[in-house]
Write an enzyme that holds these catalytic residues in place. Structure first.
Site, PDB file in Angstrom:
ATOM      1  N   ARG A  19       0.858  -1.203   0.000  1.00 54.41           N
ATOM      2  CA  ARG A  19       0.000   0.000   0.000  1.00 54.41           C
ATOM      3  C   ARG A  19       0.881   1.236   0.000  1.00 54.41           C
ATOM      4  O   ARG A  19       0.636   2.211  -0.701  1.00 54.41           O
ATOM      5  CB  ARG A  19      -0.966   0.012   1.193  1.00 54.41           C
ATOM      6  CG  ARG A  19      -1.674   1.352   1.319  1.00 54.41           C
ATOM      7  CD  ARG A  19      -2.904   1.369   2.228  1.00 54.41           C
ATOM      8  NE  ARG A  19      -2.853   0.502   3.373  1.00 54.41           N
ATOM      9  CZ  ARG A  19      -2.119   0.727   4.468  1.00 54.41           C
ATOM     10  NH1 ARG A  19      -1.369   1.808   4.567  1.00 54.41           N
ATOM     11  NH2 ARG A  19      -2.132  -0.137   5.466  1.00 54.41           N
ATOM     12  N   TYR A  64     -16.787  15.873 -15.996  1.00 54.11           N
ATOM     13  CA  TYR A  64     -17.171  14.470 -15.920  1.00 54.11           C
ATOM     14  C   TYR A  64     -18.196  14.285 -14.787  1.00 54.11           C
ATOM     15  O   TYR A  64     -18.004  14.795 -13.673  1.00 54.11           O
ATOM     16  CB  TYR A  64     -15.922  13.611 -15.678  1.00 54.11           C
ATOM     17  CG  TYR A  64     -16.244  12.181 -15.368  1.00 54.11           C
ATOM     18  CD1 TYR A  64     -16.991  11.416 -16.261  1.00 54.11           C
ATOM     19  CD2 TYR A  64     -15.822  11.578 -14.189  1.00 54.11           C
ATOM     20  CE1 TYR A  64     -17.312  10.103 -15.974  1.00 54.11           C
ATOM     21  CE2 TYR A  64     -16.138  10.260 -13.900  1.00 54.11           C
ATOM     22  CZ  TYR A  64     -16.889   9.528 -14.794  1.00 54.11           C
ATOM     23  OH  TYR A  64     -17.207   8.237 -14.505  1.00 54.11           O
ATOM     24  N   ASP A 103      -7.572  18.402 -14.672  1.00 55.20           N
ATOM     25  CA  ASP A 103      -7.854  17.040 -15.124  1.00 55.20           C
ATOM     26  C   ASP A 103      -7.409  16.967 -16.587  1.00 55.20           C
ATOM     27  O   ASP A 103      -8.039  17.563 -17.466  1.00 55.20           O
ATOM     28  CB  ASP A 103      -9.363  16.761 -14.964  1.00 55.20           C
ATOM     29  CG  ASP A 103      -9.749  15.345 -15.376  1.00 55.20           C
ATOM     30  OD1 ASP A 103      -9.010  14.735 -16.179  1.00 55.20           O
ATOM     31  OD2 ASP A 103     -10.804  14.859 -14.916  1.00 55.20           O
ATOM     32  N   LYS A 155      -8.117   5.900 -19.426  1.00 53.38           N
ATOM     33  CA  LYS A 155      -8.440   6.378 -20.774  1.00 53.38           C
ATOM     34  C   LYS A 155      -7.207   6.320 -21.680  1.00 53.38           C
ATOM     35  O   LYS A 155      -6.696   5.254 -21.940  1.00 53.38           O
ATOM     36  CB  LYS A 155      -9.037   7.784 -20.654  1.00 53.38           C
ATOM     37  CG  LYS A 155     -10.149   7.908 -19.595  1.00 53.38           C
ATOM     38  CD  LYS A 155     -11.311   7.036 -19.939  1.00 53.38           C
ATOM     39  CE  LYS A 155     -12.502   7.033 -19.012  1.00 53.38           C
ATOM     40  NZ  LYS A 155     -12.374   7.238 -17.613  1.00 53.38           N
TER      41      LYS A 155
HETATM   42  C1  LIG Z   1     -12.417  13.536 -17.536  1.00 51.64           C
HETATM   43  C2  LIG Z   1     -12.525  12.407 -16.563  1.00 51.64           C
HETATM   44  N1  LIG Z   1     -12.041  12.565 -15.307  1.00 51.64           N
HETATM   45  C3  LIG Z   1     -12.130  11.579 -14.391  1.00 51.64           C
HETATM   46  C4  LIG Z   1     -12.720  10.377 -14.671  1.00 51.64           C
HETATM   47  C5  LIG Z   1     -12.814   9.310 -13.616  1.00 51.64           C
HETATM   48  O1  LIG Z   1     -11.875   8.326 -13.839  1.00 51.64           O
HETATM   49  P1  LIG Z   1     -12.068   6.758 -13.457  1.00 51.64           P
HETATM   50  O2  LIG Z   1     -13.223   6.267 -14.241  1.00 51.64           O
HETATM   51  O3  LIG Z   1     -10.750   6.165 -13.846  1.00 51.64           O
HETATM   52  O4  LIG Z   1     -12.312   6.712 -11.977  1.00 51.64           O
HETATM   53  C6  LIG Z   1     -13.245  10.168 -15.954  1.00 51.64           C
HETATM   54  C7  LIG Z   1     -13.904   8.884 -16.276  1.00 51.64           C
HETATM   55  O5  LIG Z   1     -14.615   8.750 -17.245  1.00 51.64           O
HETATM   56  C8  LIG Z   1     -13.148  11.207 -16.919  1.00 51.64           C
HETATM   57  O6  LIG Z   1     -13.645  11.073 -18.158  1.00 51.64           O
END
Ligand SMILES: Cc1ncc(COP(=O)(O)O)c(C=O)c1O
Length: 384
Positions: free
Chosen positions: A51, A103, A175, A200
């Protein structure tokens, strides 16, 4: 030559890595272990419990830091776990200003988890930085930016927002999931934290869920490491390996995502049955100039609305697509289509969603790296 001096494409492959010391393995081995032998209490080789740290995760964290031009990388069990760690830097009464179009899962963790603990969130359209300034108070501790935004492809001027954040001593987190460091480097533009859903484009093959943070500042890295270890939302060694492997082809995949993205966006924009296409590469996109300035190219994420379309029309189109798979997520080698109102953004109330343009007829595409002619033919048959 240290890997720090290498150019971006070389760093996706070599950044922060060297052959494994035990047997010279070129790929970092998957250290599938929870614990490590100690010769005497505290007598270990840098790892005591997975961890806290694991060598495969360390290899990934070094790679992440390298490709984002940061000094410290931290990998988590998902993008949301990474976001969770950032918000845990804050306490009750602290305020966050976030992009309003983001998101759905980020919105959900902000509103439904952290508001309960007394953190206040303001959702603001950030294409005009004056709007952000209106919400700054002595309690504002963090600005959360998504650019391009999910799913409206709005662009936020990172440099301008970072100047505002620095003036008020507010942390700026970006992000960078949609753009990836191939297209945009938020830390170089003044951000303090870069966040990724590595699920992604970084992973790139739709076979792993993982999240990441990268920072330059040691004190901030220490605080985030404390949260990562104390809260425990880390990723496992196998998943770390998969993302590490994905990153090694990020630059070639992104080149093709951008090329195909442009072809699909232009096809849709010229289609008589399409009302509107959202893609930052169009000269008439409201922040095209900013996108051109801060991004190397415009990516493979596109949203569009069919002419006179409603909820049912959008559903019909996504159901008819054959090469584009109807699925959550994005950024993999295969093309995906989604219906934000019922899928990725269903956790945002309809009224809030529609304020930022996420109407019922909106369709989002993650354009993959297949032959673009096949992708266009698939869209043609589904739309017509
Ligand atoms: C722009 C964006 N940020 C954060 C996330 C969250 O990531 P995760 O699905 O890996 O938890 C996503 C998921 O689709 C996303 O598209």
């Amino acid at each position: 030559m240290g890997t720090k001096e290498l150019k971006f494409n070389s760093r996706t492959i070599h950044g922060g890595q060297s052959p494994d010391e035990a047997y010279g393995a070129v790929m970092p081995p998957i250290y599938q272990t929870s614990t490590y032998a100690q010769s005497t209490p505290g007598g270990h080789k840098g790892y005591e419990y997975s961890r806290s740290a694991n060598p495969t995760r360390t290899a990934l964290e070094n790679s992440l830091a390298s490709i984002e031009n940061g000094n410290y990388g931290l990998a988590f069990g998902s993008g949301l776990a990474a976001i969770d760690a950032v918000i845990k830097l804050l306490g009750p009464g602290d305020e966050v200003i976030s992009t309003s179009d983001l998101y759905g899962g980020s919105y959900r963790i902000f509103k439904r988890i952290f508001e309960k603990y007394g953190i206040v969130f303001h959702f603001v359209g950030m294409q005009d930085t004056a709007e952000i300034a209106k919400h700054i108070s002595a309690r504002t501790k963090l600005i959360w930016v998504e650019t391009p935004t999910n799913p409206m492809m709005n662009i936020v001027d990172i440099k301008l927002v970072s100047q505002l954040a620095k003036k008020h001593k507010i942390l700026l987190a970006v992000d960078n999931t949609f753009a990836t460091p191939y297209l945009q480097l938020p830390l170089d533009l003044g951000a303090d934290i870069v966040m990724h859903s590595a699920t992604k484009y970084l992973g790139g093959h739709s076979d792993v869920v993982l999240g990441a943070l990268v920072v330059k500042d040691k004190e901030l890295a220490d605080q985030l490491y404390f949260i990562q270890n104390a809260s425990g939302a880390v990723c496992g060694p196998m998943d770390s390996f998969l993302v590490l492997r994905g990153i090694k082809t990020l630059h070639v995949r992104m080149q093709r995502h951008c090329e195909n993205g442009r072809a699909v966006a232009e096809y849709l924009a010229n289609h008589p049955k399409i009302e509107k296409v959202f893609w930052p590469g169009f000269p008439d996109h409201p922040n095209h100039k900013v996108a051109k300035g801060q991004m190397k190219d415009f990516g493979g994420m596109i949203s569009f609305v069919p002419k006179g379309g409603n909820y049912q029309d959008a559903i019909k189109i996504v159901e008819k697509l054959q090469l584009f798979t109807l699925a959550e997520s994005l950024g993999g080698v295969e093309s995906l289509a989604g219906h934000p109102a019922s899928m990725t953004h269903a956790s945002i109330p309809k009224e809030e969603r529609e304020k930022s343009g996420v109407v019922d007829a909106l369709i989002r595409l993650s354009v993959g790296i297949e032959d673009k002619e096949d992708l266009i033919e698939d869209l043609r048959q589904a739309i017509e």
